[in-house]
Design an enzyme around this catalytic site. Structure first.
Site, PDB file in Angstrom:
ATOM      1  N   CYS A 195      55.382  49.024  41.931  1.00  0.00           N
ATOM      2  CA  CYS A 195      56.381  49.017  40.871  1.00  0.00           C
ATOM      3  C   CYS A 195      57.661  48.401  41.394  1.00  0.00           C
ATOM      4  O   CYS A 195      58.293  48.947  42.284  1.00  0.00           O
ATOM      5  CB  CYS A 195      56.653  50.441  40.389  1.00  0.00           C
ATOM      6  SG  CYS A 195      58.016  50.565  39.223  1.00  0.00           S
ATOM      7  N   GLY A 196      58.063  47.301  40.814  1.00  0.00           N
ATOM      8  CA  GLY A 196      59.217  46.575  41.330  1.00  0.00           C
ATOM      9  C   GLY A 196      60.544  47.182  40.969  1.00  0.00           C
ATOM     10  O   GLY A 196      61.560  46.811  41.537  1.00  0.00           O
TER      11      GLY A 196
END
Length: 284
Positions: free
Chosen positions: A125-126
């Site tokens: 998850c950025g």
């Protein structure tokens, strides 16, 4: 750098094997590489650029990844905002070149580190760690709402197979996401793979930035996994009018697509798909 995959030993257990002596076999297996990439950014001149972000990624197309990240986070607007970008030696031995050093053009503000923007990211998850959704709701320079792109549903249905045919890393490991940029005619323009779906998208967008192809008017972006808020925002930041995913979108992805006037397609599998926003672009 040739480190996208690596070989490790594994015990293969096959409970359906007809030969009882072959149900447990020691053999090598090919795995997708996952290594940290530090992105350093700063103005030209003496001294080192400051660390801005660390992302866990599959090595390869690292300059595109860094440039795409800076563009989709709103820190640069075009290739003209970057003076130089280069891979640098890290502290590891042997050298792994897990650092990208980006020198900004003289008129580009030096990004200031903010407690509301924690840029350390993972392959999963950025935007994990961001203090609030408001901190990442960066406004795009490009108006995708008026993009005249129209794609027949039958053509959309063909694209996952075209994407899959280009996933050489996935063929070897089974562990890489893919992002593919397609023309309105369904031509695969660029494909990138990575352990992180957001990294794969940044690699495609960074390539487009360096090729001076922004905005990506008349193109569509296909991702091999789900459509998150973050991926929808990245598509908007690059001027992509249609984002398609083989899996589900999130509620925030639909909200952002609605706000942007972007077409969002999910569950693009076989001959079926769900069009969540911008239905006028998906034609009979």
């Amino acid at each position: 750098m040739g480190r996208a995959t690596d070989r490790r030993g594994v015990l293969r257990v096959d409970l359906d094997a007809t030969d009882a002596g072959r149900t447990r076999v020691n053999r090598p297996d090919t795995l997708a590489a996952e290594e940290p990439l530090e992105i350093r950014v700063g103005p030209a001149g003496p001294g080192r650029r400051r660390p801005l972000a660390v992302t866990m990624r599959t090595p390869g197309a690292d300059l595109d990844l860094a440039i795409g990240f800076l563009l989709t986070e709103g820190l640069i607007r075009s290739a003209d905002d970057v003076s130089t970008a280069q891979l640098c030696a890290g502290t590891e031995t042997p050298n792994t070149y897990n650092v990208v050093d980006v020198t900004l053009a003289p008129d580009v503000p030096d990004p200031a580190t903010d407690v509301t923007r924690h840029f350390q990211t993972t392959s999963a998850c950025g935007v994990c760690g961001k203090a609030s959704i408001d901190a990442v709701r960066t406004r795009s320079l490009f108006d995708v709402a008026d993009d005249p792109l129209a794609v027949p549903a039958a053509l959309l249905a063909e694209l996952p197979a075209r994407l899959r045919a280009g996933q050489r890393g996935f063929d070897r490991t089974g562990g890489l996401h893919a992002a593919g940029l397609f023309s309105a005619a369904g031509e695969l323009v660029m494909l990138r793979e990575d352990v992180g779906r957001h990294n794969a998208v940044d690699k495609v967008i960074g390539w487009a930035v360096r090729e001076r192809r922004l905005p990506l008017t008349g193109h569509l972006l296909l991702v091999s996994g789900r459509a998150s808020f973050e991926l929808t925002q990245k598509a908007w930041m690059a001027g992509v009018p249609l984002l398609a995913a083989v899996s589900a979108p999130s509620t925030l992805a639909v909200d952002v697509a609605t706000e942007a006037g972007l077409t969002l397609v999910g569950f693009l599998r076989g001959r079926t798909m769900n069009v969540y926003t911008g239905i006028h672009r998906v034609t009979d």
